[in-house]
Design a protein around this motif. Structure first.
Motif, PDB file in Angstrom:
ATOM      1  N   ALA A 242     -44.812  36.924 -33.051  1.00  0.00           N
ATOM      2  CA  ALA A 242     -45.394  36.792 -31.709  1.00  0.00           C
ATOM      3  C   ALA A 242     -46.426  35.678 -31.731  1.00  0.00           C
ATOM      4  CB  ALA A 242     -46.037  38.100 -31.275  1.00  0.00           C
ATOM      5  N   TYR A 243     -46.653  35.071 -30.585  1.00  0.00           N
ATOM      6  CA  TYR A 243     -47.634  33.995 -30.500  1.00  0.00           C
ATOM      7  C   TYR A 243     -48.455  34.166 -29.233  1.00  0.00           C
ATOM      8  CZ  TYR A 243     -44.213  32.028 -27.254  1.00  0.00           C
ATOM      9  OH  TYR A 243     -43.352  31.855 -26.201  1.00  0.00           O
ATOM     10  N   ILE A 244     -49.719  33.804 -29.318  1.00  0.00           N
ATOM     11  CA  ILE A 244     -50.620  33.916 -28.170  1.00  0.00           C
ATOM     12  C   ILE A 244     -51.323  32.573 -27.996  1.00  0.00           C
ATOM     13  CG2 ILE A 244     -52.630  35.083 -27.199  1.00  0.00           C
ATOM     14  CD1 ILE A 244     -51.841  37.548 -28.786  1.00  0.00           C
ATOM     15  N   PRO A 245     -51.059  31.875 -26.896  1.00  0.00           N
ATOM     16  CA  PRO A 245     -51.667  30.560 -26.691  1.00  0.00           C
ATOM     17  C   PRO A 245     -53.140  30.657 -26.321  1.00  0.00           C
ATOM     18  CG  PRO A 245     -50.338  31.171 -24.795  1.00  0.00           C
ATOM     19  CD  PRO A 245     -50.130  32.244 -25.821  1.00  0.00           C
ATOM     20  N   LEU A 246     -53.860  29.592 -26.578  1.00  0.00           N
ATOM     21  CA  LEU A 246     -55.279  29.534 -26.237  1.00  0.00           C
ATOM     22  C   LEU A 246     -55.480  29.681 -24.729  1.00  0.00           C
ATOM     23  CD1 LEU A 246     -58.228  28.996 -27.095  1.00  0.00           C
ATOM     24  CD2 LEU A 246     -57.737  26.543 -26.868  1.00  0.00           C
ATOM     25  N   LYS A 247     -54.574  29.123 -23.956  1.00  0.00           N
ATOM     26  CA  LYS A 247     -54.703  29.166 -22.495  1.00  0.00           C
ATOM     27  C   LYS A 247     -54.776  30.601 -21.983  1.00  0.00           C
ATOM     28  CE  LYS A 247     -52.552  27.396 -18.251  1.00  0.00           C
ATOM     29  NZ  LYS A 247     -51.426  26.593 -17.685  1.00  0.00           N
ATOM     30  N   LEU A 248     -53.962  31.503 -22.545  1.00  0.00           N
ATOM     31  CA  LEU A 248     -53.989  32.901 -22.112  1.00  0.00           C
ATOM     32  C   LEU A 248     -55.338  33.538 -22.418  1.00  0.00           C
ATOM     33  CD1 LEU A 248     -52.561  35.471 -21.058  1.00  0.00           C
ATOM     34  CD2 LEU A 248     -51.801  35.898 -23.411  1.00  0.00           C
ATOM     35  N   GLN A 249     -55.869  33.260 -23.605  1.00  0.00           N
ATOM     36  CA  GLN A 249     -57.174  33.817 -23.975  1.00  0.00           C
ATOM     37  C   GLN A 249     -58.271  33.305 -23.047  1.00  0.00           C
ATOM     38  OE1 GLN A 249     -57.624  33.746 -28.500  1.00  0.00           O
ATOM     39  NE2 GLN A 249     -55.762  32.534 -28.204  1.00  0.00           N
ATOM     40  N   GLN A 250     -58.183  32.031 -22.685  1.00  0.00           N
ATOM     41  CA  GLN A 250     -59.181  31.456 -21.779  1.00  0.00           C
ATOM     42  C   GLN A 250     -59.080  32.069 -20.385  1.00  0.00           C
ATOM     43  OE1 GLN A 250     -58.095  27.331 -22.304  1.00  0.00           O
ATOM     44  NE2 GLN A 250     -59.680  26.990 -23.853  1.00  0.00           N
ATOM     45  N   GLN A 251     -57.858  32.354 -19.946  1.00  0.00           N
ATOM     46  CA  GLN A 251     -57.673  32.978 -18.633  1.00  0.00           C
ATOM     47  C   GLN A 251     -58.277  34.372 -18.591  1.00  0.00           C
ATOM     48  OE1 GLN A 251     -53.424  32.764 -18.207  1.00  0.00           O
ATOM     49  NE2 GLN A 251     -53.453  30.724 -17.280  1.00  0.00           N
ATOM     50  N   ILE A 252     -58.114  35.110 -19.704  1.00  0.00           N
ATOM     51  CA  ILE A 252     -58.632  36.474 -19.771  1.00  0.00           C
ATOM     52  C   ILE A 252     -60.127  36.476 -20.058  1.00  0.00           C
ATOM     53  CG2 ILE A 252     -58.473  38.668 -21.052  1.00  0.00           C
ATOM     54  CD1 ILE A 252     -55.538  37.968 -21.561  1.00  0.00           C
ATOM     55  N   GLY A 253     -60.595  35.410 -20.697  1.00  0.00           N
ATOM     56  CA  GLY A 253     -62.002  35.344 -21.081  1.00  0.00           C
ATOM     57  C   GLY A 253     -62.298  36.128 -22.337  1.00  0.00           C
ATOM     58  N   CYS A 254     -61.300  36.182 -23.219  1.00  0.00           N
ATOM     59  CA  CYS A 254     -61.463  36.976 -24.447  1.00  0.00           C
ATOM     60  C   CYS A 254     -60.598  36.395 -25.541  1.00  0.00           C
ATOM     61  CB  CYS A 254     -61.061  38.427 -24.180  1.00  0.00           C
ATOM     62  SG  CYS A 254     -61.175  39.492 -25.633  1.00  0.00           S
ATOM     63  N   GLU A 255     -61.184  36.206 -26.741  1.00  0.00           N
ATOM     64  CA  GLU A 255     -60.406  35.789 -27.898  1.00  0.00           C
ATOM     65  C   GLU A 255     -59.654  36.986 -28.454  1.00  0.00           C
ATOM     66  OE1 GLU A 255     -63.246  34.163 -30.563  1.00  0.00           O
ATOM     67  OE2 GLU A 255     -63.533  32.322 -29.410  1.00  0.00           O
ATOM     68  N   VAL A 256     -58.471  36.742 -29.010  1.00  0.00           N
ATOM     69  CA  VAL A 256     -57.648  37.827 -29.520  1.00  0.00           C
ATOM     70  C   VAL A 256     -57.793  37.916 -31.037  1.00  0.00           C
ATOM     71  CG1 VAL A 256     -55.577  36.404 -29.796  1.00  0.00           C
ATOM     72  CG2 VAL A 256     -55.348  38.869 -29.486  1.00  0.00           C
ATOM     73  N   SER A 257     -57.820  39.136 -31.548  1.00  0.00           N
ATOM     74  CA  SER A 257     -57.839  39.373 -32.991  1.00  0.00           C
ATOM     75  C   SER A 257     -56.404  39.570 -33.465  1.00  0.00           C
ATOM     76  CB  SER A 257     -58.672  40.620 -33.306  1.00  0.00           C
ATOM     77  OG  SER A 257     -58.456  41.042 -34.643  1.00  0.00           O
TER      78      SER A 257
END
Length: 357
Positions: A242-257
């Motif tokens: 699985a992959y999580i782009p930086l853009k999604l984290q920025q939209q949510i306002g939270c970095e993913v662990s």
């Protein structure tokens, strides 16, 4: 000899340096997890207990929000290079849970070898500095707990108990996070013994620690989990990436662990290799410039080896739990994983066939 033969030797070396009025820097590895945070915070707080005036706790990356409740975190310094600390060669460096120097702050190779104390539980530790490695330990915090327990008991008085509580709390955090609350296969009888000795002192608040360590935002968890299961890629029938782009984290306002979500991929049928890749910004120069990198967490089940997969990218970890950091693009990373996982699966198949002969 650069190797400490016993934990008593490590502790005595630290005490000797304290008695010489030496200064200390305690270093956590980059992308700090609970073990390197708990271990470093425990040693940093111990130095305060011993009234060391010049003690620094530092690392290349910021402390995750999940661990900012730990009292010592307010003293943590984010630095890129050891040279950012004035007169750094005058300090004793204590590296915890850091198998290779590249996972720490930059320019550690500028330090005199005898000024580095390296305490770790990774089998592939590069044995830099003066080192004590116990690859059978479930966590670096287990090693430090074993080293400090008798000393802390002797020093315990009504006046010192608050700071000793902080130290033991940090050690418990490190052990809990690296063992999955003592449920993973890396837990040994010794791990349980050290845990029980800490708890039997009736100083730390176990329930409070677990509530902090296991805290999560259900709304954010659901968003990331949905994205993971909507976009994962299956390789070679037994691997899910699985992959999580930086853009999604920025939209949510939270970095993913990555480590928080990677095991969820095992819910998929027949998966024995689970990998999550996350785009993130990282500081790369003393001037604070950032660039994009990929952090990946790898989890495997027998017969597959997370540590061997990580080695394709100069990463590392344990047999079934490892990590990667790379500056490849996400597209290139995913393609590379497909090829390298295929090679690893073939190697395991050949090895198993040979063992059957």
């Amino acid at each position: 000899m650069n190797e400490f033969k016993t934990l008593s030797d490590v502790l005595q070396n630290m005490i000797d340096n304290i008695n010489r009025n030496n200064k200390f820097i305690v270093l956590s590895h980059n992308h700090p997890d609970g073990d390197t945070i708990g271990s470093a915070a425990a040693i940093f707080t111990l130095l305060k207990l011993f009234e060391v005036n010049d003690a620094i706790w530092a690392g290349r990356d910021k402390i995750p929000n999940d661990f900012k409740w730990i009292p010592a975190v307010k003293n943590y310094r984010q630095i890129y290079s050891i040279s950012e600390i004035d007169n750094y060669k005058e300090y004793i460096i204590i590296c915890v849970d850091t198998a290779i120097q590249d996972r720490s702050v930059k320019d550690l190779d500028l330090m005199p070898n005898e000024n580095i104390i390296n305490i770790d539980h990774h089998e592939f530790n590069r044995k830099y500095g003066r080192y004590y490695i116990d690859s059978k330990a479930a966590a670096c915090a287990e090693i430090i707990g074993d080293m400090l327990y008798d000393t802390l008991v002797k020093l315990s008085t009504p006046a010192t108990q608050p700071i000793i509580k902080e130290i033991l709390t940090c050690l418990y955090v490190g052990m809990v996070t690296d063992t999955g609350n003592f449920t993973k296969d890396n837990v040994t009888d010794k791990t349980i013994s050290i845990r029980d000795k800490i708890l039997q002192l009736n100083i730390i608040d176990k329930s409070y620690i677990l509530s902090k360590v296991n805290h999560s935002d259900t709304r954010i968890d659901k968003i990331f989990e949905k994205y993971i299961f909507d976009n994962y890629i299956k390789y070679h029938n037994c691997c899910a990436v699985a992959y999580i782009p930086l853009k999604l984290q920025q939209q949510i306002g939270c970095e993913v662990s990555t480590s928080k979500y990677v095991n969820k991929l095992f819910k998929l049928n027949n998966i024995k290799i689970a990998i999550i890749c996350v785009e993130e910004e990282t500081r790369t120069h003393n001037n604070g410039n950032n660039k994009i990198q990929i952090k990946a967490s790898i989890r495997t089940k027998a017969p597959y080896r997370a540590d061997i997969i990580a080695q394709y990218y100069n990463g590392g970890g344990h047999i079934y739990s490892a990590g990667i950091i790379t500056h490849m693009s996400m597209k290139s990373m995913l393609k590379s994983l497909e090829l390298n996982i295929k090679e690893h699966i073939n190697d395991i198949s050949i090895e198993n066939s040979a063992n059957e002969l």
